[in-house]
Design a protein around this motif. Sequence first.
Motif, PDB file in Angstrom:
ATOM      1  N   HIS A 249      48.820   5.951 -17.399  1.00 42.13           N
ATOM      2  CA  HIS A 249      49.756   6.865 -18.054  1.00 42.13           C
ATOM      3  C   HIS A 249      48.971   7.938 -18.792  1.00 42.13           C
ATOM      4  O   HIS A 249      47.886   7.684 -19.319  1.00 42.13           O
ATOM      5  N   THR A 250      49.504   9.133 -18.838  1.00 38.59           N
ATOM      6  CA  THR A 250      48.913  10.219 -19.627  1.00 38.59           C
ATOM      7  C   THR A 250      49.818  10.462 -20.823  1.00 38.59           C
ATOM      8  O   THR A 250      51.023  10.711 -20.653  1.00 38.59           O
ATOM      9  N   SER A 251      49.257  10.388 -22.018  1.00 39.39           N
ATOM     10  CA  SER A 251      50.051  10.577 -23.234  1.00 39.39           C
ATOM     11  C   SER A 251      50.474  12.033 -23.386  1.00 39.39           C
ATOM     12  O   SER A 251      49.954  12.922 -22.708  1.00 39.39           O
ATOM     13  N   SER A 252      51.373  12.279 -24.318  1.00 41.51           N
ATOM     14  CA  SER A 252      51.821  13.650 -24.575  1.00 41.51           C
ATOM     15  C   SER A 252      50.677  14.521 -25.093  1.00 41.51           C
ATOM     16  O   SER A 252      50.717  15.739 -24.965  1.00 41.51           O
TER      17      SER A 252
ATOM     18  N   LYS B  15      42.789  13.241 -27.663  1.00 38.78           N
ATOM     19  CA  LYS B  15      43.372  13.692 -28.924  1.00 38.78           C
ATOM     20  C   LYS B  15      42.347  13.679 -30.058  1.00 38.78           C
ATOM     21  O   LYS B  15      42.271  14.604 -30.848  1.00 38.78           O
TER      22      LYS B  15
ATOM     23  N   TRP C  89      56.334   2.268 -28.668  1.00 37.89           N
ATOM     24  CA  TRP C  89      57.453   2.939 -28.014  1.00 37.89           C
ATOM     25  C   TRP C  89      58.137   2.018 -27.017  1.00 37.89           C
ATOM     26  O   TRP C  89      57.565   1.042 -26.553  1.00 37.89           O
TER      27      TRP C  89
ATOM     28  N   SER D  34      60.757   2.576 -23.504  1.00 38.75           N
ATOM     29  CA  SER D  34      61.342   3.559 -22.592  1.00 38.75           C
ATOM     30  C   SER D  34      61.997   2.877 -21.410  1.00 38.75           C
ATOM     31  O   SER D  34      61.491   1.872 -20.908  1.00 38.75           O
TER      32      SER D  34
ATOM     33  N   TYR E 227      58.868   6.894 -13.885  1.00 39.30           N
ATOM     34  CA  TYR E 227      58.858   7.838 -15.010  1.00 39.30           C
ATOM     35  C   TYR E 227      59.436   7.163 -16.250  1.00 39.30           C
ATOM     36  O   TYR E 227      60.228   6.232 -16.152  1.00 39.30           O
TER      37      TYR E 227
ATOM     38  N   ASP F 293      60.395  13.497 -14.680  1.00 35.22           N
ATOM     39  CA  ASP F 293      59.697  14.661 -15.225  1.00 35.22           C
ATOM     40  C   ASP F 293      58.212  14.386 -15.012  1.00 35.22           C
ATOM     41  O   ASP F 293      57.708  13.355 -15.464  1.00 35.22           O
TER      42      ASP F 293
ATOM     43  N   ALA G 123      55.636  15.206 -16.457  1.00 28.92           N
ATOM     44  CA  ALA G 123      54.923  14.919 -17.704  1.00 28.92           C
ATOM     45  C   ALA G 123      55.175  13.500 -18.197  1.00 28.92           C
ATOM     46  O   ALA G 123      54.454  13.003 -19.063  1.00 28.92           O
ATOM     47  N   LYS G 124      56.184  12.806 -17.645  1.00 26.95           N
ATOM     48  CA  LYS G 124      56.540  11.451 -18.090  1.00 26.95           C
ATOM     49  C   LYS G 124      56.220  10.390 -17.031  1.00 26.95           C
ATOM     50  O   LYS G 124      56.717   9.282 -17.092  1.00 26.95           O
TER      51      LYS G 124
END
Length: 141
Positions: free
Chosen positions: A51-54, A77, A114, A116, A127, A132, A134-135
């Motif tokens: 997974h790639t974080s925001s 980050k 989190w 989801s 996703y 999306d 990005a998700k």
Amino acid sequence: MDARPIPIACALHLLVAGCALATPLAWAEGEGVRLSRDELQALIPGSETHHTSSAGSVRSWKNAADGSFVASSDNRKYGSAAGTSNATAPGTWNISDDGKYCVQIEWRRVSEKWCSAIVKGDDGAYYLNSVDPAKRIEFVR
């Protein structure tokens, strides 16, 4: 043209068919299908998650059957002054009663927690909550 009345049974079939076509589906085409709790229980235990974080950090972990994992990240980050940026941290996962994939990771600088829904897109990819790019999240066996 012969004007005969439509039998009531036929009229009811037409009405029901028309209403069915006019009623929107829970998930419109292109939005994917939300996986059920049972589907998640078959998919996730023993899989490796990517997974790639925001924030853009690429992370991965293996979902152990006991609900534990050790996550690794390229840590985009925070990084470090020494030029090394990789990080690892212990974590836990579970599937909530309402069928969401829940993750908690105890990173050195911050706790991440989190839950989801997992949605399977028309492209076969998974996703978080909605289709999306990005998700996107991967579960690899």
